[in-house]
Design a protein around this motif. Structure first.
Motif, mmCIF file in Angstrom:
data_model
loop_
_atom_site.group_PDB
_atom_site.id
_atom_site.type_symbol
_atom_site.label_atom_id
_atom_site.label_comp_id
_atom_site.label_asym_id
_atom_site.label_seq_id
_atom_site.Cartn_x
_atom_site.Cartn_y
_atom_site.Cartn_z
ATOM 1 N N VAL A 95 17.630 7.809 -6.250
ATOM 2 C CA VAL A 95 18.267 6.591 -6.770
ATOM 3 C C VAL A 95 17.942 5.402 -5.868
ATOM 4 N N ALA A 96 18.055 5.576 -4.565
ATOM 5 C CA ALA A 96 17.759 4.488 -3.629
ATOM 6 C C ALA A 96 16.305 4.038 -3.759
ATOM 7 N N ALA A 97 15.393 4.977 -3.917
ATOM 8 C CA ALA A 97 13.977 4.624 -4.055
ATOM 9 C C ALA A 97 13.704 3.928 -5.388
ATOM 10 N N ILE A 98 14.343 4.384 -6.455
ATOM 11 C CA ILE A 98 14.179 3.724 -7.759
ATOM 12 C C ILE A 98 14.713 2.300 -7.684
ATOM 13 N N ASP A 99 15.885 2.123 -7.066
ATOM 14 C CA ASP A 99 16.435 0.773 -6.899
ATOM 15 C C ASP A 99 15.503 -0.098 -6.056
ATOM 16 N N ALA A 100 14.974 0.438 -4.960
ATOM 17 C CA ALA A 100 14.053 -0.318 -4.105
ATOM 18 C C ALA A 100 12.777 -0.671 -4.863
ATOM 19 N N HIS A 101 12.277 0.268 -5.631
ATOM 20 C CA HIS A 101 11.082 0.030 -6.450
ATOM 21 C C HIS A 101 11.322 -1.138 -7.406
ATOM 22 N N ARG A 102 12.469 -1.139 -8.056
ATOM 23 C CA ARG A 102 12.779 -2.205 -9.018
ATOM 24 C C ARG A 102 12.989 -3.539 -8.310
ATOM 25 N N GLU A 103 13.689 -3.537 -7.170
ATOM 26 C CA GLU A 103 13.920 -4.778 -6.425
ATOM 27 C C GLU A 103 12.619 -5.384 -5.932
ATOM 28 N N ARG A 104 11.695 -4.553 -5.527
ATOM 29 C CA ARG A 104 10.409 -5.027 -4.990
ATOM 30 C C ARG A 104 9.384 -5.280 -6.092
ATOM 31 N N ALA A 105 9.696 -4.865 -7.311
ATOM 32 C CA ALA A 105 8.764 -4.973 -8.434
ATOM 33 C C ALA A 105 7.441 -4.282 -8.095
ATOM 34 N N SER A 106 7.543 -3.141 -7.414
ATOM 35 C CA SER A 106 6.337 -2.380 -7.068
ATOM 36 C C SER A 106 5.840 -1.622 -8.297
ATOM 37 N N PRO A 107 4.585 -1.204 -8.291
ATOM 38 C CA PRO A 107 4.045 -0.496 -9.462
ATOM 39 C C PRO A 107 4.764 0.828 -9.740
ATOM 40 N N TYR A 108 5.193 1.527 -8.697
ATOM 41 C CA TYR A 108 5.852 2.818 -8.881
ATOM 42 C C TYR A 108 6.462 3.286 -7.562
ATOM 43 N N ALA A 109 7.308 4.305 -7.674
ATOM 44 C CA ALA A 109 7.831 5.039 -6.520
ATOM 45 C C ALA A 109 7.300 6.463 -6.643
ATOM 46 N N THR A 110 6.856 7.029 -5.538
ATOM 47 C CA THR A 110 6.301 8.390 -5.551
ATOM 48 C C THR A 110 7.182 9.299 -4.720
ATOM 49 N N PHE A 111 7.505 10.446 -5.298
ATOM 50 C CA PHE A 111 8.316 11.466 -4.640
ATOM 51 C C PHE A 111 7.467 12.721 -4.490
#
Length: 135
Positions: free
Chosen positions: A17-33
């Motif tokens: 959840v924290a990574a998804i939120d950070a991804h959205r806040e930064r408008a990055s292309p994706y988050a990888t787990f």
């Protein structure tokens, strides 16, 4: 984000959840787990494979899997009715299939699905360590 790994189901979901939120806040292309290591031992090539991974970006999960894992994914998505397979790609230069799954849900539900993918599709144990490899 201050943490980049977690090893219990509850902590992994919080991490996702924290990574998804950070991804959205930064408008990055994706988050990888990524799983810490590949514990799948169902074939002779297990030593040559990278640990399993799942990407999330723009409301879509992206992952690679074998045909057997694809069957497990299809079964798992029955528990997540808001998630649908959008695209299957079978590149000639790679074994297996790349799967894109629409994940139009809140971050908590996406995190639950990602954790379930690692456990039910990739066969990770309950206490596996997951990493946020990119945000």
């Amino acid at each position: 984000m201050t943490r980049f790994d977690a090893a219990t189901p509850e902590e992994r979901r919080k991490l996702f959840v924290a990574a998804i939120d950070a991804h959205r806040e930064r408008a990055s292309p994706y988050a990888t787990f990524e799983a810490h290591e590949d514990v799948r031992a169902d074939d002779e090539d297990a030593d040559d494979r990278l640990p399993p991974w799942v990407q999330f970006g723009d409301g879509t999960l992206n992952l690679d899997c074998t045909d057997k894992e694809l069957d497990a994914l299809k079964s798992l998505l029955g528990e997540f009715p808001a998630f649908k397979i959008d695209d299957l790609a079978r590149p000639e230069e790679a074994e297996g299939v790349n799967v894109r799954v629409s994940a139009l849900a809140d971050p908590n539900r996406v995190a639950q699905c990602i954790d379930a993918v690692f456990r039910d599709v990739y066969g990770q144990p309950e206490e596996f360590r997951a990493w946020v490899a990119a945000v």
